[in-house]
Design an enzyme around this catalytic site. Structure first.
Site, PDB file in Angstrom:
ATOM      1  CB  CYS A 114      -0.952   0.004   1.191  1.00  0.00           C
ATOM      2  SG  CYS A 114      -2.203  -1.306   1.114  1.00  0.00           S
ATOM      3  CG  HIS A 261      -3.213   3.569   0.856  1.00  0.00           C
ATOM      4  ND1 HIS A 261      -3.485   3.042  -0.390  1.00  0.00           N
ATOM      5  CD2 HIS A 261      -3.453   2.580   1.746  1.00  0.00           C
ATOM      6  CE1 HIS A 261      -3.859   1.789  -0.249  1.00  0.00           C
ATOM      7  NE2 HIS A 261      -3.862   1.477   1.043  1.00  0.00           N
ATOM      8  CG  ASN A 291      -6.627  -0.727  -0.610  1.00  0.00           C
ATOM      9  OD1 ASN A 291      -5.780  -0.289  -1.359  1.00  0.00           O
ATOM     10  ND2 ASN A 291      -6.342  -1.152   0.611  1.00  0.00           N
TER      11      ASN A 291
END
Length: 334
Positions: A114, A261, A291
């Site tokens: 991530c 993020h 995501n």
């Protein structure tokens, strides 16, 4: 010592939209259940045979190169961030070199999940600062959909993730536009709180999985201790943002745009509230894309710029947290 700036941005997502209602036909879930926990309404999944991690990265890269007003032949180096390469090896960086028809420039793959794009951006920034390269292509691209357990057993993870790619061209700066600083951290003691164990020494190799043919073997499926990850994320997000501001003698009130993020809308909202930022100072698009791991920051950054929410002279902050644990921030004067 040179400075680098983001000279061009681009992103690409597959056309195939998967809504929460679509997922509710595959597993015991609902639109309300997913939105309450994640804020996600839909995500994109590739159509197999049409898109790959590399092909999406190439599509995003072409847009970024064009917007940077340079030729592909001006690219000196490639940094590609992903947890979902086309092959176990080699990584997708060399495949981008091939597909774009670039000179035999170097290609580096970053595996920081991530926080991968912010790590990749930091690496590229250092290469430009030292004068080694002038124009570096930085890509974050992910195909999650082919590795998710699309049943009730896997719903805690599978409803969250989507596919997509974002890219940036970093170039030498000749004015006040520049990356001011980047800040990188890790804490490996929590590695198994967000993990895919196999294939690998920590879990099971492909030969083991094939030999056992066990339908209950979960070693190759993503595992996430959701509450633990959430609690750590909100702490580390705040720390690394503050670290970047303090390193540049800046205040929270100086932030024009925060691009977090896109892990979970609730995390972004918590950070926004903690810092007292307005809706105009934070950009979220997890509602539409889920995501996308290493792709989430460049996709969101590109969309925010395209929408006119980022202007020259603005202070832009990028921040990410994820598996590893790793976390990072970048402080940018646009």
């Amino acid at each position: 010592m040179y400075n680098s700036k983001i000279a061009g941005l681009g992103f690409y997502v597959p056309e195939n939209i998967v809504t929460n209602a679509d997922l509710s036909k595959l597993m015991d879930t609902s639109n309300e259940w997913i939105i309450e926990r994640t804020g996600i309404e839909e995500r994109r999944h590739i159509v197999r045979g049409q898109d790959t991690t590399t092909s999406m990265g190439v599509k995003a890269a072409k847009i970024a190169i064009e917007r940077a007003n340079i030729s592909k032949d001006d690219i000196d180096f490639i940094v590609f961030a992903t947890l979902s390469p086309d092959y176990y090896f080699p990584g997708p960086g060399v495949l981008v070199q091939k597909e774009l028809g670039l000179k035999t420039v170097g290609a580096l793959d970053v595996r920081n999940q991530c926080s991968g794009f912010v790590y990749a951006l930091s690496v590229a920034d250092q290469f430009i600062k030292t004068g080694m390269y002038k124009n570096i292509l930085v890509i974050g691209s992910e195909v999650h959909s082919t590795g998710l357990d699309m049943t009730t057993r896997g719903r805690g993870v599978s409803v969250i993730f989507g596919d997509g790619a974002g890219a940036a061209v970093l170039s030498r700066s000749t004015d006040d536009s520049k990356i001011l600083s980047t800040h990188l951290h890790s804490e490996g003691q929590h590695a198994e709180e967000l993990i895919v164990k196999a294939p690998g020494m920590g879990g099971r190799w492909v030969s083991d999985i094939v030999a056992d043919n066990d339908p209950n073997d979960e070693s190759y499926m993503p595992y996430m201790n959701g509450q633990f990850v959430f609690k750590n994320a909100v702490v580390r997000f705040a720390e690394v943002i503050n670290e970047g501001l303090e390193a540049n003698q800046l205040k929270v009130s100086d932030i024009n745009m925060l691009i977090p993020h896109q892990a979970n809308l609730r995390i972004s909202q918590f950070i926004q509230q903690k810092f007292g930022l307005s809706d105009n100072q934070v950009f979220n698009n997890i509602q539409r894309y889920g995501n996308t791991t290493a792709a989430s920051v460049p996709i969101a950054l590109t969309e925010a710029w395209e929408a006119g929410k980022i202007k020259k002279g603005d202070l832009v902050v990028l921040a990410a947290f994820g598996s590893g644990f790793t976390w990072a921030s970048a402080i940018i004067r646009w």
